[in-house]
Design an enzyme around this catalytic site. Structure first.
Site, PDB file in Angstrom:
ATOM      1  N   HIS A  67       0.834  -1.197   0.000  1.00 38.50           N
ATOM      2  CA  HIS A  67       0.000   0.000   0.000  1.00 38.50           C
ATOM      3  C   HIS A  67       0.872   1.251   0.000  1.00 38.50           C
ATOM      4  CE1 HIS A  67      -2.785   3.106   1.248  1.00 38.50           C
ATOM      5  NE2 HIS A  67      -2.088   3.296   2.356  1.00 38.50           N
ATOM      6  N   ASP A  96       6.566  21.221 -27.055  1.00 35.73           N
ATOM      7  CA  ASP A  96       6.552  19.873 -26.482  1.00 35.73           C
ATOM      8  C   ASP A  96       7.594  19.829 -25.369  1.00 35.73           C
ATOM      9  OD1 ASP A  96       6.407  17.056 -25.982  1.00 35.73           O
ATOM     10  OD2 ASP A  96       5.766  16.746 -28.050  1.00 35.73           O
ATOM     11  N   TRP A 132       7.053   0.319   3.989  1.00 37.38           N
ATOM     12  CA  TRP A 132       7.614   1.039   2.835  1.00 37.38           C
ATOM     13  C   TRP A 132       8.975   1.638   3.181  1.00 37.38           C
ATOM     14  CZ3 TRP A 132       8.869   6.036   1.032  1.00 37.38           C
ATOM     15  CH2 TRP A 132       8.766   7.061   1.981  1.00 37.38           C
ATOM     16  N   SER A 160      13.130   5.903 -13.848  1.00 37.83           N
ATOM     17  CA  SER A 160      12.037   6.621 -14.489  1.00 37.83           C
ATOM     18  C   SER A 160      11.913   8.036 -13.925  1.00 37.83           C
ATOM     19  CB  SER A 160      10.739   5.847 -14.275  1.00 37.83           C
ATOM     20  OG  SER A 160       9.634   6.664 -14.525  1.00 37.83           O
ATOM     21  N   SER A 161      11.983   8.147 -12.609  1.00 41.64           N
ATOM     22  CA  SER A 161      11.840   9.468 -11.997  1.00 41.64           C
ATOM     23  C   SER A 161      12.963  10.395 -12.419  1.00 41.64           C
ATOM     24  CB  SER A 161      11.868   9.364 -10.468  1.00 41.64           C
ATOM     25  OG  SER A 161      10.785   8.623 -10.027  1.00 41.64           O
ATOM     26  N   HIS A 244      13.200  11.894   3.373  1.00 50.69           N
ATOM     27  CA  HIS A 244      12.565  13.146   3.749  1.00 50.69           C
ATOM     28  C   HIS A 244      12.339  14.071   2.569  1.00 50.69           C
ATOM     29  CE1 HIS A 244      10.579  15.802   6.342  1.00 50.69           C
ATOM     30  NE2 HIS A 244      11.186  16.767   5.679  1.00 50.69           N
ATOM     31  N   GLU A 246      11.866  13.163  -0.280  1.00 52.61           N
ATOM     32  CA  GLU A 246      10.809  12.483  -1.015  1.00 52.61           C
ATOM     33  C   GLU A 246       9.420  12.983  -0.601  1.00 52.61           C
ATOM     34  OE1 GLU A 246      10.521  10.406  -3.490  1.00 52.61           O
ATOM     35  OE2 GLU A 246       8.408   9.876  -3.223  1.00 52.61           O
ATOM     36  N   TYR A 248       8.669  15.872   0.285  1.00 48.23           N
ATOM     37  CA  TYR A 248       8.454  17.182  -0.344  1.00 48.23           C
ATOM     38  C   TYR A 248       8.258  17.040  -1.837  1.00 48.23           C
ATOM     39  CZ  TYR A 248       9.097  19.072   4.147  1.00 48.23           C
ATOM     40  OH  TYR A 248       8.903  19.340   5.466  1.00 48.23           O
ATOM     41  N   SER A 259      -1.880  27.056  -6.072  1.00 48.77           N
ATOM     42  CA  SER A 259      -1.567  28.445  -6.366  1.00 48.77           C
ATOM     43  C   SER A 259      -2.111  28.870  -7.722  1.00 48.77           C
ATOM     44  CB  SER A 259      -0.057  28.677  -6.337  1.00 48.77           C
ATOM     45  OG  SER A 259       0.445  28.362  -5.058  1.00 48.77           O
ATOM     46  N   HIS A 293      14.926  13.592  11.849  1.00 51.23           N
ATOM     47  CA  HIS A 293      13.751  13.681  12.734  1.00 51.23           C
ATOM     48  C   HIS A 293      12.875  12.439  12.592  1.00 51.23           C
ATOM     49  CE1 HIS A 293      11.485  16.119   9.419  1.00 51.23           C
ATOM     50  NE2 HIS A 293      11.238  14.837   9.289  1.00 51.23           N
ATOM     51  N   HIS A 294      13.149  11.591  11.627  1.00 48.89           N
ATOM     52  CA  HIS A 294      12.462  10.298  11.560  1.00 48.89           C
ATOM     53  C   HIS A 294      13.120   9.287  12.484  1.00 48.89           C
ATOM     54  CE1 HIS A 294      10.024  11.361   8.011  1.00 48.89           C
ATOM     55  NE2 HIS A 294      11.067  12.108   7.704  1.00 48.89           N
ATOM     56  N   THR A 319       6.547  27.244   5.293  1.00 51.24           N
ATOM     57  CA  THR A 319       5.257  26.606   5.044  1.00 51.24           C
ATOM     58  C   THR A 319       4.128  27.517   5.500  1.00 51.24           C
ATOM     59  OG1 THR A 319       6.370  24.528   5.508  1.00 51.24           O
ATOM     60  CG2 THR A 319       4.005  24.444   5.273  1.00 51.24           C
ATOM     61  N   LYS A 322       3.359  30.200   3.045  1.00 48.40           N
ATOM     62  CA  LYS A 322       2.529  29.766   1.924  1.00 48.40           C
ATOM     63  C   LYS A 322       1.058  29.739   2.314  1.00 48.40           C
ATOM     64  CE  LYS A 322       4.238  27.500  -1.277  1.00 48.40           C
ATOM     65  NZ  LYS A 322       5.284  27.568  -2.275  1.00 48.40           N
ATOM     66  N   ARG A 441       1.719   1.727  15.276  1.00 52.21           N
ATOM     67  CA  ARG A 441       1.322   1.518  13.890  1.00 52.21           C
ATOM     68  C   ARG A 441       1.831   0.167  13.401  1.00 52.21           C
ATOM     69  NH1 ARG A 441       5.695   4.950  10.373  1.00 52.21           N
ATOM     70  NH2 ARG A 441       4.521   4.164   8.598  1.00 52.21           N
TER      71      ARG A 441
HETATM   72  C1  HEM Z   1      -8.448   5.497   1.404  1.00 51.02           C
HETATM   73  C2  HEM Z   1      -7.330   6.046   1.636  1.00 51.02           C
HETATM   74  C3  HEM Z   1      -6.282   5.452   2.547  1.00 51.02           C
HETATM   75  C4  HEM Z   1      -6.436   4.641   3.632  1.00 51.02           C
HETATM   76  C5  HEM Z   1      -7.728   4.106   4.215  1.00 51.02           C
HETATM   77  C6  HEM Z   1      -5.140   4.370   4.134  1.00 51.02           C
HETATM   78  C7  HEM Z   1      -4.872   3.584   5.219  1.00 51.02           C
HETATM   79  C8  HEM Z   1      -3.618   3.256   5.674  1.00 51.02           C
HETATM   80  C9  HEM Z   1      -3.335   2.393   6.765  1.00 51.02           C
HETATM   81  C10 HEM Z   1      -4.374   1.742   7.653  1.00 51.02           C
HETATM   82  C11 HEM Z   1      -1.988   2.295   6.878  1.00 51.02           C
HETATM   83  C12 HEM Z   1      -1.220   1.421   7.837  1.00 51.02           C
HETATM   84  C13 HEM Z   1      -0.718   2.143   8.968  1.00 51.02           C
HETATM   85  C14 HEM Z   1       0.152   1.273   9.813  1.00 51.02           C
HETATM   86  O1  HEM Z   1      -0.323   0.229  10.303  1.00 51.02           O
HETATM   87  O2  HEM Z   1       1.309   1.654   9.974  1.00 51.02           O
HETATM   88  C15 HEM Z   1      -1.429   3.110   5.875  1.00 51.02           C
HETATM   89  C16 HEM Z   1      -0.075   3.296   5.680  1.00 51.02           C
HETATM   90  C17 HEM Z   1       0.484   4.144   4.737  1.00 51.02           C
HETATM   91  N1  HEM Z   1      -0.217   4.910   3.812  1.00 51.02           N
HETATM   92 FE1  HEM Z   1      -2.215   4.951   3.588  1.00 51.02          FE
HETATM   93  N2  HEM Z   1      -4.241   5.011   3.370  1.00 51.02           N
HETATM   94  C18 HEM Z   1      -4.901   5.695   2.387  1.00 51.02           C
HETATM   95  C19 HEM Z   1      -4.358   6.493   1.403  1.00 51.02           C
HETATM   96  C20 HEM Z   1      -3.000   6.745   1.261  1.00 51.02           C
HETATM   97  C21 HEM Z   1      -2.431   7.605   0.272  1.00 51.02           C
HETATM   98  C22 HEM Z   1      -3.220   8.355  -0.761  1.00 51.02           C
HETATM   99  C23 HEM Z   1      -1.093   7.596   0.482  1.00 51.02           C
HETATM  100  C24 HEM Z   1       0.013   8.313  -0.244  1.00 51.02           C
HETATM  101  C25 HEM Z   1      -0.123   9.265  -1.035  1.00 51.02           C
HETATM  102  C26 HEM Z   1      -0.825   6.729   1.578  1.00 51.02           C
HETATM  103  C27 HEM Z   1       0.427   6.478   2.071  1.00 51.02           C
HETATM  104  C28 HEM Z   1       0.709   5.598   3.085  1.00 51.02           C
HETATM  105  C29 HEM Z   1       2.028   5.279   3.542  1.00 51.02           C
HETATM  106  C30 HEM Z   1       3.345   5.839   3.003  1.00 51.02           C
HETATM  107  C31 HEM Z   1       1.893   4.363   4.578  1.00 51.02           C
HETATM  108  C32 HEM Z   1       2.983   3.729   5.405  1.00 51.02           C
HETATM  109  C33 HEM Z   1       3.191   2.348   4.928  1.00 51.02           C
HETATM  110  C34 HEM Z   1       4.129   1.632   5.835  1.00 51.02           C
HETATM  111  O3  HEM Z   1       3.901   1.645   7.045  1.00 51.02           O
HETATM  112  O4  HEM Z   1       5.094   1.068   5.313  1.00 51.02           O
HETATM  113  N3  HEM Z   1      -2.008   6.224   2.037  1.00 51.02           N
HETATM  114  N4  HEM Z   1      -2.451   3.678   5.141  1.00 51.02           N
END
Ligand code: HEM
Ligand SMILES: [Cu+2]
Lengths: 527, 379
Positions: A67, A96, A132, A160-161, A244, A246, A248, A259, A293-294, A319, A322, A441
């Site tokens: 996820h 282009d 992640w 790619s990035s 970090h 990332e 931003y 804006s 700070h992480h 911030t 802004k 978490r």
């Molecule tokens: C419906 C929308 C979303 C729901 C319900 C949701 C839910 C969750 C949940 C429950 C976790 C796990 C937390 C944990 O146990 O540590 C999580 C982790 C995370 N989510 Fe989401 N999320 C959503 C959308 C997003 C979006 C849009 C992003 C990024 C743009 C995102 C980025 C992340 C990241 C980076 C993690 C940490 C993963 C990790 O612990 O390795 N999420 N999310």
């Protein structure tokens, strides 16, 4: 001779047209958003109540990992690159992108990277299950065999990035129409220019860290293995030196989008254009010196802790500038609330709330209590979902008429907004509470103390997910049967992209456009 | 304007009321960080509340202006847009004021941070080691050490619709016992992956990292039981790695230490006795379920690609020596730990006997505790 698109699938496969590539990036991102969202719903379904009901802990960890990875690298980043492809040439009066052939490559390697990543789910031992942030040694010595595929996938995404970033920089620096000085560029172009530099600076760091993992796993090195003289904390320093900036990368382009949108619907020029540019640059600079700070709890020396704490707190200043500027842009405007504006306003409010919890997290002693709890999950979703996802959604509604030549369904757009807005807050606000009350978490099961808030969060998550189906429907409906849009689309639209017809012709600006030579680029309303 | 705000008000207030009344009916809705029980934790809580209120204050001002503009400066109300878009004064003000606020917040943050770091002059040192998925506590200089696992009561409630107890997933078989009125220093490390030792009420959270020894400390004034959990993703049972700290009066603590030393002697004594096959087998079954089943599964089938099966495994159906060596030394670089000092000789003999004869591994052989002792001594 009419330079139209080639027919059939080869149009998409071989295309070097920035609009085609932009669309492909956006559709790809949309698909990933749904897949990553489905994984989130698996997580939320399991957490609906205490006890293990639906998935095993190991699979749960695979879901959180995929996820997070898919949302970050598959949904948010490609969406921003897609918007950059579509809009930057049109905004700066370029025909282009500067390096169209490379542009084609940087898109087409992405589906392979993600196919590889997702296919790990079907491998023996399962998908990556270390979050992640993939901290070593869990992700090296103790990982499933599929970690090697994960590493290759990350390498491809990074390549790619970087290609995308080089292309964007080359385009912005070289392809501006006569008279489009740097300080006349729309903020979206500015924020992307700065983001592209961030990408070039940190993606190699990410590539480095996964390569070190690869060496540890297959070639007997011990970068991260304490038993072999290595250092698990080194992993975290290198990872967050990438990680970090990332975050931003995932927010600066969003600043550019709102804006553009807020002045349009406030019918008033953006307040403090130049301070917006400087603030963006300072945020980007600061993002390089706050990574630790992480890691407040890894046992850094007191002095290191203090330096990183102060530097992190400082980010609140640019911030804040802004946010104040956006609010002042609305002040004494003449506002209307079409769907893009609703998303942009929600962005400002919710992103600010995410910023507040960020400031709280910056306080090292308090962070000892917040760290790795749901408070952090609440914080980063308040910045990522309203920050990245809402701004992307706002951008899609804002520019969709320009892309397709059709107007979207306004009522359905508003319904989408309200369901998403409510869903989001119902999902993530309670996570502040469960986190403060001590819920760690990344756990698949928990004490009944946190049961009520988790149940609410899960209900909200499904609501939020449902809203996105509406979005998909609305986009398709716009393309198929939307009513014809004008060139300006919005009453007070401003900028070069609104001077070309809707839909934008396959080749824009075959003749360089005229760029107004006063500060008319700031002023909303018909030039 | 009036129409709008009354509608907003009606909506928000009914939502708030609904949530609040449900909360009263349902009982627990924990909202905030614990104040905790130590001086440090009080300071941390105070800092948390201070920043929270600053944030709320700033939010009220910023959102206030924003909502005011949204309500009053809308086109449908005939608002005409102004055209200002620059004001150096304003921008200087809103750079300077936040800076001042930040300095103001940095002062208490810095002093609390220093306090958290002050691990000097402890009365008692405890080495805390994180394992997948348990904690080991060693009282340095006291010759007392033991492992702390998720309690059976919690483990038995994980699956199925059973009511969960109040301390579900937050209780252990052997809690960490500390004396009140003494400065206790925790030295925190890990044996496999990174864990994090976190007890909210003591405001102690330190990562447990292989190859590192991190320090933290606490000073508890009143007896009590404080619960926490591992706070770093450490593999599949990360959610099942609780921490329980029990603070007791000094006299009780000393008595407890004495008992622990006696218990160690009893273990050595027990290793000398001879057990029947059935005794070994049934004791082995309970050891297996408590300590091995998390990975190898209760039916011995393992998890393909992740954890090897016991049923029909080369080790469990091969030479006894190899089987014993695997349990004693573990398999370095994998989740299979060295169980030499996690289990008593009796437990090791029992669980090996069980593994060789359960799950269809009808080896028919068994092992006595004394064999385990001899094996370790000959290494
Ligand atoms: C419906 C929308 C979303 C729901 C319900 C949701 C839910 C969750 C949940 C429950 C976790 C796990 C937390 C944990 O146990 O540590 C999580 C982790 C995370 N989510 Fe989401 N999320 C959503 C959308 C997003 C979006 C849009 C992003 C990024 C743009 C995102 C980025 C992340 C990241 C980076 C993690 C940490 C993963 C990790 O612990 O390795 N999420 N999310
Ligand atoms: Cu752990």
């Amino acid at each position: 001779m009419a330079h139209g698109p080639a027919p059939g699938f080869s149009r998409w496969l071989y295309t070097t047209n920035h609009k085609d590539i932009g669309s492909m990036y956006l559709w790809f991102s949309f698909a990933m958003f749904f897949i990553g969202g489905m994984f989130a719903l698996v997580i939320r379904a399991e957490l609906f109540q205490p006890g293990l009901q639906i998935v095993e802990p190991n699979f749960f960890n695979q879901m959180t990992t995929l996820h997070g990875l898919i949302m970050v690298f598959g949904a948010v980043m490609p969406a921003f690159v897609g918007l950059a492809n579509w809009m930057i040439p049109m905004m700066i009066g370029a025909p282009d992108m500067a390096l169209p052939r490379m542009n084609n490559w940087s898109f087409w390697i992405l589906p392979f990277a993600f196919a590889m990543l997702i296919s790990t789910l079907f491998m023996e031992g399962g998908a990556p299950n270390f979050g992640w942030t993939f901290y070593a040694p869990l992700s090296t010595t103790y990982a499933p065999a599929s970690v090697t595929f994960f590493i290759f996938a990350i390498h491809i995404m990074g390549a790619s990035s970087i290609m995308g970033a080089i292309n964007i920089i080359a385009t912005i620096l070289n392809m501006r129409a006569q008279g489009m000085t740097m300080m006349k560029m729309p903020l979206f172009v500015w924020t992307w220019l700065i983001t592209a530099y961030l990408l070039i600076a940190v993606m190699p760091v990410l590539a480095g860290v996964v390569t070190m993992m690869l060496m540890d796993i297959h070639f007997d090195t011990s970068f991260f293995d304490a038993a072999g003289g290595g250092d698990p904390v080194l992993f975290q320093h290198v990872f967050w030196f990438f990680g970090h900036p990332e975050v931003y990368i995932m927010i600066l382009p969003a600043f550019g989008i709102v804006s553009a949108i807020i002045p349009t619907f406030a019918r008033k020029p953006l307040f403090g254009y130049s301070s917006m540019v400087y603030a963006t640059a300072s945020i980007a600079f600061l993002s390089f010196i706050v990574w630790a700070h992480h890691m407040f709890t890894v046992g850094m020396p007191l002095f290191g802790e203090m330096v990183f704490m102060y530097a992190t707190m400082l980010i609140a200043v640019p911030t804040g500038v802004k946010v104040f500027n956006w609010v002042t842009t609305m002040f004494r405007g003449s506002m209307t609330f079409e769907t893009p504006m609703l998303f942009a306003i929600a962005f400002v409010i919710l992103f600010t709330i995410g910023g507040f919890s960020g400031l709280m997290l910056a306080m090292a002693p308090a962070d000892f209590q917040y760290h790795d709890t749901y408070f952090v999950v609440a914080h980063f979703h308040y910045v990522l979902v309203p920050g990245a996802i809402f701004s992307i959604t706002a951008a899609v509604y804002y520019w969709l008429p320009k892309w397709t030549g059709h107007m979207y369904d306004e009522l359905m757009g508003k319904v989408h907004f309200w369901i998403a807005f409510i869903g989001l807050n119902v999902t993530f606000f309670p996570m502040h509470f469960s986190g403060l009350a001590g819920m760690p978490r990344r756990i698949p099961d928990y004490n009944p103390l946190w049961a009520d808030w988790n149940m609410i969060s899960s209900v909200g998550a499904f609501l939020f997910g449902a809203a996105q189906v509406l979005f998909l429907y609305n986009v398709i409906k716009t393309i198929v049967v939307g009513r014809k849009a004008t060139s300006e689309v919005w009453e007070a639209s401003h900028g070069l992209e609104w001077t070309v017809p809707s839909p934008a012709p396959y080749h824009t600006f075959t003749r360089p456009p005229d760029v107004p030579d006063d500060d008319a680029h700031l002023v909303a309303g018909t030039p | 304007m009036l129409k709008l705000s009354s509608r907003w008000f009606a909506w928000t207030s009914s939502v708030v009321l609904a949530v609040a009344s449900y909360g009263v009916a349902a009982g627990e809705w924990p909202l905030n960080m614990t104040k905790g029980v130590t001086d440090v934790s009080h300071n941390v809580y105070g800092l948390h509340m201070t920043i929270l209120f600053w944030c709320i204050g700033i939010g009220v001002v910023v959102f206030g202006v924003m909502f005011y503009s949204m309500a009053m400066h809308r086109k449908s109300m005939g608002a005409k847009a102004a055209n200002f878009h620059e004001s150096t004064t304003l921008e200087i003000i809103w750079t300077a004021i936040p800076l001042l606020i930040l300095i103001f917040m940095a002062v208490p943050a810095t002093s609390t941070l220093k306090q958290l770091y002050d691990t000097e002059d402890a009365d008692l040192d405890i080495l805390v080691t994180g394992y997948q998925w348990k904690w080991k506590y060693e009282y340095l200089g006291e010759e007392v050490s033991f492992y702390s696992n998720l309690s059976d009561a919690s483990r038995n409630q994980i699956y199925g619709p059973k009511e969960k107890s109040t301390d579900y997933l937050r209780d252990v078989d052997n809690p960490l016992i500390i004396p009140v009125g003494k400065k206790v220093r925790f030295l925190v490390t890990a044996a496999d992956v990174i864990h994090s030792w976190w007890v909210p009420q003591l405001a102690v959270k330190r990562d447990a990292i292989p190859g590192y020894i991190n320090e933290s400390w606490t000073f508890v004034e009143e007896p009590g039981v404080f619960r926490g959990q591992c706070a770093e993703l450490c593999g599949k049972d990360h959610g099942f790695m609780p921490i329980v700290v029990k603070a007791v009066p000094q006299a009780e603590f000393d008595a407890w230490l004495g008992e622990q030393r006696l218990a160690a002697l009893a273990v050595a004594e027990a290793a000398k006795q001879h057990l029947s096959f059935d005794e070994l087998y049934s004791q082995g079954e309970s050891v297996y379920n408590a300590r091995c089943a998390a990975c190898h599964q209760p039916n011995g089938a393992g998890v393909p690609g992740v954890f090897p099966a016991i049923a029909g495994s080369k080790v469990a159906t091969g030479v006894l020596e190899t089987h014993l060596a695997t349990i004693i030394h573990g398999v370095p670089g994998t989740a299979m730990q060295a169980f030499a000092d996690q289990l008593t000789p009796v437990e090791i003999a029992a669980v090996i006997t069980y593994q060789r004869n359960a799950f269809g591994n009808n080896m028919g052989d068994s092992l006595q505790p004394i064999d385990v002792v001899n094996f370790t001594q000959n290494q």
